[in-house]
Design a protein around this motif. Structure first.
Motif, PDB file in Angstrom:
ATOM      1  N   ARG A   1      18.264 -12.911  -2.980  1.00  0.00           N
ATOM      2  CA  ARG A   1      17.911 -12.957  -1.555  1.00  0.00           C
ATOM      3  C   ARG A   1      18.538 -11.800  -0.782  1.00  0.00           C
ATOM      4  O   ARG A   1      18.553 -11.796   0.451  1.00  0.00           O
ATOM      5  CB  ARG A   1      18.327 -14.293  -0.947  1.00  0.00           C
ATOM      6  CG  ARG A   1      17.559 -15.472  -1.525  1.00  0.00           C
ATOM      7  CD  ARG A   1      17.924 -16.795  -0.853  1.00  0.00           C
ATOM      8  NE  ARG A   1      17.529 -16.828   0.551  1.00  0.00           N
ATOM      9  CZ  ARG A   1      16.338 -17.181   0.992  1.00  0.00           C
ATOM     10  NH1 ARG A   1      15.386 -17.521   0.128  1.00  0.00           N
ATOM     11  NH2 ARG A   1      16.065 -17.216   2.277  1.00  0.00           N
ATOM     12  N   GLY A   2      19.083 -10.827  -1.487  1.00  0.00           N
ATOM     13  CA  GLY A   2      19.571  -9.617  -0.836  1.00  0.00           C
ATOM     14  C   GLY A   2      20.996  -9.677  -0.330  1.00  0.00           C
ATOM     15  O   GLY A   2      21.453  -8.740   0.330  1.00  0.00           O
ATOM     16  N   SER A   3      21.723 -10.755  -0.613  1.00  0.00           N
ATOM     17  CA  SER A   3      23.133 -10.818  -0.226  1.00  0.00           C
ATOM     18  C   SER A   3      23.961  -9.958  -1.177  1.00  0.00           C
ATOM     19  O   SER A   3      23.688  -9.907  -2.381  1.00  0.00           O
ATOM     20  CB  SER A   3      23.641 -12.259  -0.285  1.00  0.00           C
ATOM     21  OG  SER A   3      22.894 -13.104   0.552  1.00  0.00           O
ATOM     22  N   THR A   4      24.977  -9.290  -0.642  1.00  0.00           N
ATOM     23  CA  THR A   4      25.870  -8.487  -1.469  1.00  0.00           C
ATOM     24  C   THR A   4      27.319  -8.825  -1.127  1.00  0.00           C
ATOM     25  O   THR A   4      27.638  -9.193   0.011  1.00  0.00           O
ATOM     26  CB  THR A   4      25.648  -6.981  -1.257  1.00  0.00           C
ATOM     27  OG1 THR A   4      25.862  -6.649   0.120  1.00  0.00           O
ATOM     28  CG2 THR A   4      24.243  -6.578  -1.664  1.00  0.00           C
ATOM     29  N   TYR A   5      28.178  -8.691  -2.125  1.00  0.00           N
ATOM     30  CA  TYR A   5      29.599  -8.965  -1.943  1.00  0.00           C
ATOM     31  C   TYR A   5      30.369  -7.927  -2.751  1.00  0.00           C
ATOM     32  O   TYR A   5      30.278  -7.870  -3.979  1.00  0.00           O
ATOM     33  CB  TYR A   5      29.932 -10.382  -2.412  1.00  0.00           C
ATOM     34  CG  TYR A   5      31.385 -10.765  -2.263  1.00  0.00           C
ATOM     35  CD1 TYR A   5      32.005 -10.773  -1.013  1.00  0.00           C
ATOM     36  CD2 TYR A   5      32.137 -11.149  -3.366  1.00  0.00           C
ATOM     37  CE1 TYR A   5      33.335 -11.143  -0.875  1.00  0.00           C
ATOM     38  CE2 TYR A   5      33.462 -11.528  -3.237  1.00  0.00           C
ATOM     39  CZ  TYR A   5      34.055 -11.521  -1.994  1.00  0.00           C
ATOM     40  OH  TYR A   5      35.379 -11.883  -1.862  1.00  0.00           O
ATOM     41  N   LEU A   6      31.131  -7.083  -2.051  1.00  0.00           N
ATOM     42  CA  LEU A   6      31.950  -6.043  -2.666  1.00  0.00           C
ATOM     43  C   LEU A   6      33.403  -6.483  -2.584  1.00  0.00           C
ATOM     44  O   LEU A   6      33.891  -6.807  -1.499  1.00  0.00           O
ATOM     45  CB  LEU A   6      31.744  -4.716  -1.934  1.00  0.00           C
ATOM     46  CG  LEU A   6      32.431  -3.478  -2.494  1.00  0.00           C
ATOM     47  CD1 LEU A   6      31.847  -3.108  -3.853  1.00  0.00           C
ATOM     48  CD2 LEU A   6      32.286  -2.308  -1.512  1.00  0.00           C
TER      49      LEU A   6
END
Length: 212
Positions: free
Chosen positions: A116-121
């Motif tokens: 769903r396009g979520s990102t976590y760096l």
């Protein structure tokens, strides 16, 4: 003793991930399962390793190498009462784990992306608790920057990640395992729905890509 600890951890994670289980959108239950299990593992495993001389750096244990970890699984595996509580987007992870150890702990850094396009760096620490030469159970904690995309609003861009991974280590350093993680903002935001993740991970020695 170790068998009983592992059984308790497995039961705890199984209860968290049981199909049909619902919860209010709060961080506490999943976080409690993870930190209690992690504390038990560290006490039962790491102290035992020190007594028997099986800690990192001991002549009885294999030398660790830098690892590149690739993971795939699901986001939001513990359904809750949020509007997206029944959705389980696909999750993909890439992580770098340097072989710089302080006792049993080492750093990690990585990125997660959902369908769903979520990102976590993120970046943090992982502790390798050994059960013999091959089985490794690793609690971890990280801090990172979250971008919602079309996924869940976690309340703040700043998010904490805690988790557990159980992996089988092969003689060349390759690891194959399963992991469960929880993301939350630790009640720093106006809302803190949190989210849980489950993945299968493959950790490849960096020598596979750059040579020895």
């Amino acid at each position: 003793m170790r068998a009983r600890v592992l059984t308790a951890v497995a039961l705890g994670v199984a209860l968290v991930m049981a199909p049909g289980t619902e919860r209010t959108a709060r961080a506490d239950p999943a976080f409690n399962v993870i930190w209690i299990s992690s504390a038990a593992l560290l006490a039962a495993g790491a102290v035992g390793d020190m007594v028997r001389g099986n800690a990192i750096g001991s002549d009885t244990m294999p030398r660790e190498v830098d690892l590149l970890t690739f993971g795939a699984g699901l986001n939001n595996v513990w359904h809750d009462n949020e509007p997206d509580g029944d959705l389980m987007p696909a999750l993909f992870r890439f992580e770098y784990r340097p072989s710089y150890y302080a006792w049993i702990a080492h750093p990690l850094a990585g990125i997660e992306v959902t369908s769903r396009g979520s990102t976590y760096l993120y970046g943090g620490l992982m502790a390798d608790v050994r059960f013999g030469q091959h089985l490794i159970v690793s609690p971890s904690a990280a801090l990172g920057w979250y971008q919602q995309g079309d996924g869940r609003d976690l309340g703040l861009p700043l998010e904490f990640r805690t988790g557990l991974e159980a992996a089988w280590r092969f003689d060349d350093g390759l690891r194959i395992g399963a992991a469960f993680h929880h993301l939350s903002n630790a009640e720093l935001g106006d809302s803190n729905p949190g989210v849980e993740e489950a993945t299968l991970n493959v950790s490849l020695p960096i020598q596979y890509f750059v040579g020895r």
